[in-house]
Design a protein around this motif. Structure first.
Motif, PDB file in Angstrom:
ATOM      1  N   GLY A  77      59.714  95.790  21.463  1.00  0.00           N
ATOM      2  CA  GLY A  77      60.357  94.515  21.174  1.00  0.00           C
ATOM      3  C   GLY A  77      61.317  94.580  20.006  1.00  0.00           C
ATOM      4  N   ARG A  78      61.050  95.470  19.041  1.00  0.00           N
ATOM      5  CA  ARG A  78      61.921  95.552  17.866  1.00  0.00           C
ATOM      6  C   ARG A  78      63.335  95.989  18.252  1.00  0.00           C
ATOM      7  N   VAL A  79      63.426  97.026  19.091  1.00  0.00           N
ATOM      8  CA  VAL A  79      64.756  97.517  19.451  1.00  0.00           C
ATOM      9  C   VAL A  79      65.459  96.554  20.407  1.00  0.00           C
ATOM     10  N   GLU A  80      64.687  95.842  21.256  1.00  0.00           N
ATOM     11  CA  GLU A  80      65.312  94.838  22.125  1.00  0.00           C
ATOM     12  C   GLU A  80      65.905  93.707  21.288  1.00  0.00           C
ATOM     13  N   ASN A  81      65.203  93.337  20.229  1.00  0.00           N
ATOM     14  CA  ASN A  81      65.757  92.338  19.319  1.00  0.00           C
ATOM     15  C   ASN A  81      67.054  92.822  18.690  1.00  0.00           C
ATOM     16  N   VAL A  82      67.077  94.106  18.330  1.00  0.00           N
ATOM     17  CA  VAL A  82      68.274  94.663  17.694  1.00  0.00           C
ATOM     18  C   VAL A  82      69.444  94.690  18.677  1.00  0.00           C
ATOM     19  N   VAL A  83      69.178  95.027  19.952  1.00  0.00           N
ATOM     20  CA  VAL A  83      70.245  95.015  20.960  1.00  0.00           C
ATOM     21  C   VAL A  83      70.862  93.622  21.053  1.00  0.00           C
ATOM     22  N   GLY A  84      70.001  92.597  21.100  1.00  0.00           N
ATOM     23  CA  GLY A  84      70.522  91.229  21.133  1.00  0.00           C
ATOM     24  C   GLY A  84      71.246  90.854  19.858  1.00  0.00           C
ATOM     25  N   PHE A  85      70.739  91.331  18.716  1.00  0.00           N
ATOM     26  CA  PHE A  85      71.374  91.055  17.426  1.00  0.00           C
ATOM     27  C   PHE A  85      72.768  91.674  17.365  1.00  0.00           C
ATOM     28  N   VAL A  86      72.896  92.901  17.869  1.00  0.00           N
ATOM     29  CA  VAL A  86      74.208  93.562  17.892  1.00  0.00           C
ATOM     30  C   VAL A  86      75.181  92.782  18.762  1.00  0.00           C
ATOM     31  N   LYS A  87      74.721  92.343  19.927  1.00  0.00           N
ATOM     32  CA  LYS A  87      75.601  91.618  20.844  1.00  0.00           C
ATOM     33  C   LYS A  87      76.055  90.274  20.265  1.00  0.00           C
ATOM     34  N   LYS A  88      75.112  89.538  19.679  1.00  0.00           N
ATOM     35  CA  LYS A  88      75.422  88.171  19.256  1.00  0.00           C
ATOM     36  C   LYS A  88      76.073  88.091  17.886  1.00  0.00           C
ATOM     37  N   ASN A  89      75.712  89.010  16.993  1.00  0.00           N
ATOM     38  CA  ASN A  89      76.212  88.903  15.625  1.00  0.00           C
ATOM     39  C   ASN A  89      77.402  89.809  15.365  1.00  0.00           C
ATOM     40  N   PHE A  90      77.374  91.035  15.897  1.00  0.00           N
ATOM     41  CA  PHE A  90      78.496  91.951  15.653  1.00  0.00           C
ATOM     42  C   PHE A  90      79.556  91.881  16.747  1.00  0.00           C
ATOM     43  N   VAL A  91      79.150  91.993  17.995  1.00  0.00           N
ATOM     44  CA  VAL A  91      80.110  92.151  19.096  1.00  0.00           C
ATOM     45  C   VAL A  91      80.813  90.854  19.436  1.00  0.00           C
ATOM     46  N   GLN A  92      80.052  89.765  19.513  1.00  0.00           N
ATOM     47  CA  GLN A  92      80.577  88.517  20.077  1.00  0.00           C
ATOM     48  C   GLN A  92      81.832  88.026  19.343  1.00  0.00           C
ATOM     49  N   HIS A  93      82.889  87.786  20.133  1.00  0.00           N
ATOM     50  CA  HIS A  93      84.160  87.232  19.651  1.00  0.00           C
ATOM     51  C   HIS A  93      84.968  88.206  18.797  1.00  0.00           C
ATOM     52  N   ARG A  94      84.555  89.458  18.694  1.00  0.00           N
ATOM     53  CA  ARG A  94      85.308  90.452  17.905  1.00  0.00           C
ATOM     54  C   ARG A  94      86.371  91.103  18.794  1.00  0.00           C
ATOM     55  N   ILE A  95      87.571  91.332  18.245  1.00  0.00           N
ATOM     56  CA  ILE A  95      88.684  91.919  18.998  1.00  0.00           C
ATOM     57  C   ILE A  95      88.603  93.442  18.940  1.00  0.00           C
ATOM     58  N   TYR A  96      88.734  94.079  20.106  1.00  0.00           N
ATOM     59  CA  TYR A  96      88.649  95.542  20.207  1.00  0.00           C
ATOM     60  C   TYR A  96      90.041  96.157  20.053  1.00  0.00           C
ATOM     61  N   HIS A  97      90.142  97.200  19.205  1.00  0.00           N
ATOM     62  CA  HIS A  97      91.400  97.933  19.025  1.00  0.00           C
ATOM     63  C   HIS A  97      91.275  99.350  19.586  1.00  0.00           C
ATOM     64  N   ASN A  98      90.352 100.121  19.077  1.00  0.00           N
ATOM     65  CA  ASN A  98      90.071 101.451  19.607  1.00  0.00           C
ATOM     66  C   ASN A  98      88.631 101.809  19.228  1.00  0.00           C
ATOM     67  N   ILE A  99      88.097 102.827  19.892  1.00  0.00           N
ATOM     68  CA  ILE A  99      86.673 103.118  19.741  1.00  0.00           C
ATOM     69  C   ILE A  99      86.336 103.628  18.346  1.00  0.00           C
ATOM     70  N   ASP A 100      87.270 104.353  17.703  1.00  0.00           N
ATOM     71  CA  ASP A 100      86.989 104.872  16.362  1.00  0.00           C
ATOM     72  C   ASP A 100      86.868 103.738  15.348  1.00  0.00           C
TER      73      ASP A 100
END
Length: 520
Positions: A243-266
């Motif tokens: 459950g800890r890592v599943e929480n982190v996956v959701g945390f990454v998606k909602k707090n870091f990824v969501q609404h952020r603009i992608y430029h390049n992978i680096d």
């Protein structure tokens, strides 16, 4: 319900003989709030309410920004608003609870509701320090600057005791080799390896599992044997197991990824690392009430060290070459020779002990560039040998123009002075002279050059004017035989030309007075 309406309702309930506890339960407020309201008279309450309405809040200066975020992304959490404010304003010092309350007030004021998806978890005790790492995969679809969707895959590692996290993104599907490399990066971030690592039954890692008998893929099994850690598998979406890592996956998606603009992978991975330092590992965990980064300082002492980590530090890093022939490393751009982008889309980077960054081709080992590693951020680190040779075409142009004069050395001296006087516009200056060469005879060009240098007329526009003046003068003088003879005798001294030495006629002052007197 505003404060004054709440006050009136509390007074009404008191008059109906309700107790303070009953009023608190009925209105869903604390008893202290009920007592505080009962201590005020209607006039005091009205005055206090008006004062609170006029009082400014710390976050009012960011109100429009937060409101725009919530309107554009209604599902945005207060925690993500807090993280974005810290990212946009490095000196931001307002507490997270203040931001949470402010976001709640804005949602109520502007009617921006938020849907909340709840998931039930059963609390389980934390394993000992250095005992367990949990790993899981995730994928997201983000938007680039042009608004086009980009699919990204990522793998998450979290230390089960301290909740210290590591995340790695790719813009292509993971292979087993990629998973192994991601493990090595995580082990470096964790300063070692735990006794066991918990996974899903992913096809990149597991061939089959039968009641505890695990058959891993050949490449991953070789890695497990080399590092020597225990593999623990669990069922998909099993909160009791991971459950800890599943929480982190959701945390990454909602707090870091969501609404952020992608430029390049680096740059995306670098932004993620900054997010981990700032929020992922720097923010107080709701469960432990401690920062994962602080607990990790203790837990990393219980991690088992392996030689693989030292080897990986010495290994190279793969980077994509950008269109402007630069490579991104630690938020700085380092140049490579022109043409590298088309010839070698990917290169290897290797930091050296001398604080040098070596950029080379993986297959051949050819060294493309060596730079000193900058400790700043956002810098362009250039090697002058990588720049386009802009002087080559200019030198050829100067030689070509000089060759059209009888005395090329004199012409070069004149051009050199033009370059000194107009360094940014030397090509424009030479272009004007070249146009004169195309439409003028050699003798006119030579005489114009001599006259310009004698009179310090170091400008292509002046040279063009002198050329035009000499051409008009010679056209006039060539109409009669005597003019031809006169020109031939004086051509060595261009200052004797009538037009060059002519003076404008002057009218007497009384003529202007007479003209002005005639105007009524």
């Amino acid at each position: 319900m505003d404060k004054f309406e709440m006050y009136i309702e509390i007074r009404g309930l008191i008059n109906q003989k309700y107790s303070v506890s009953a009023i608190a339960r009925k209105m869903k407020i604390s008893r202290n709030t009920v007592y505080k309201y009962l201590q005020k008279t209607p006039d005091e309450m009205a005055e206090w309410t008006a004062a609170t309405m006029a009082r400014t809040k710390k976050l009012d200066i960011h109100k429009e920004l937060i409101l725009n975020w919530l309107r554009e992304y209604p599902d945005m959490t207060a925690a993500q608003v807090y993280d974005w404010l810290k990212e946009k304003f490095p000196t931001f010092k307002v507490g997270e609870s203040t931001v949470r309350n402010y976001v709640k007030d804005i949602r109520a004021e502007f009617s921006i509701p938020k849907e909340v998806n709840k998931r039930e978890y059963e609390a389980i005790p934390d394993p000992p320090m250095g005992e367990q790492i949990q790993a899981d995969f995730g994928f997201v679809t983000v938007r680039n600057k042009a608004g086009k969707p980009v699919k990204l895959m990522f793998i998450v590692f979290v230390l089960a005791h301290s909740r210290f996290k590591y995340v790695w993104f790719q813009n292509r599907p993971f292979t087993t080799k990629d998973v192994v490399e991601a493990h090595k990066k995580a082990f470096i971030a964790f300063s070692g390896v735990s006794k066991e690592i918990v996974y899903d039954q992913d096809r990149l890692l597991v061939v089959a599992e039968n009641e505890g008998d695990i058959l891993l893929t050949e490449e991953f099994q070789q890695f497990v044997n080399e590092v020597e850690f225990k593999v623990v598998l669990c069922r998909k979406a099993d909160p009791e197991s991971k459950g800890r890592v599943e929480n982190v996956v959701g945390f990454v998606k909602k707090n870091f990824v969501q609404h952020r603009i992608y430029h390049n992978i680096d740059s995306w991975n670098e932004q993620c690392q900054h997010w981990l330092d700032r929020t992922g590992n720097g923010k107080v965990h709701n469960g432990t009430k401690r920062r994962p980064a602080d607990v990790f300082l203790l837990e990393k002492q219980h991690m088992r060290q392996v030689n693989l980590l030292k080897q990986n530090i010495k290994s190279s890093i793969t980077r994509s070459v950008r269109k402007d022939n630069t490579v991104l490393f630690h938020s700085n751009r380092y140049t490579v020779p022109l043409g590298t982008f088309h010839k070698y889309p990917e290169v290897q980077l290797k930091p050296s002990k001398e604080n040098k960054l070596i950029i080379f081709v993986k297959d051949t080992g050819e060294i493309l560039a060596v730079h000193s590693i900058s400790q700043d951020k956002g810098q362009l680190i250039r090697n002058t040998s990588h720049q386009r040779d802009r002087s080559k075409g200019l030198t050829e142009l100067k030689d070509s123009i000089s060759s059209h004069f009888t005395d090329p050395e004199r012409a070069k001296m004149y051009i050199q002075e033009l370059q000194r006087k107009y360094p940014r516009y030397v090509r424009d200056q030479l272009s004007i002279i070249k146009k004169c060469i195309d439409v003028s005879a050699v003798d006119v060009l030579d005489d114009s050059l001599v006259l310009c240098m004698e009179r310090n007329l170091y400008s292509a526009n002046d040279f063009r004017d002198v050329v035009q003046l000499l051409k008009r003068q010679r056209q006039v003088n060539m109409n009669s035989p005597s003019a031809i003879a006169e020109y031939q005798s004086t051509s060595a001294d261009v200052e004797t030309l009538p037009l060059l030495s002519a003076e404008a006629k002057h009218r007497p002052l009384n003529q202007y007075v007479a003209i002005m007197e005639g105007i009524k």
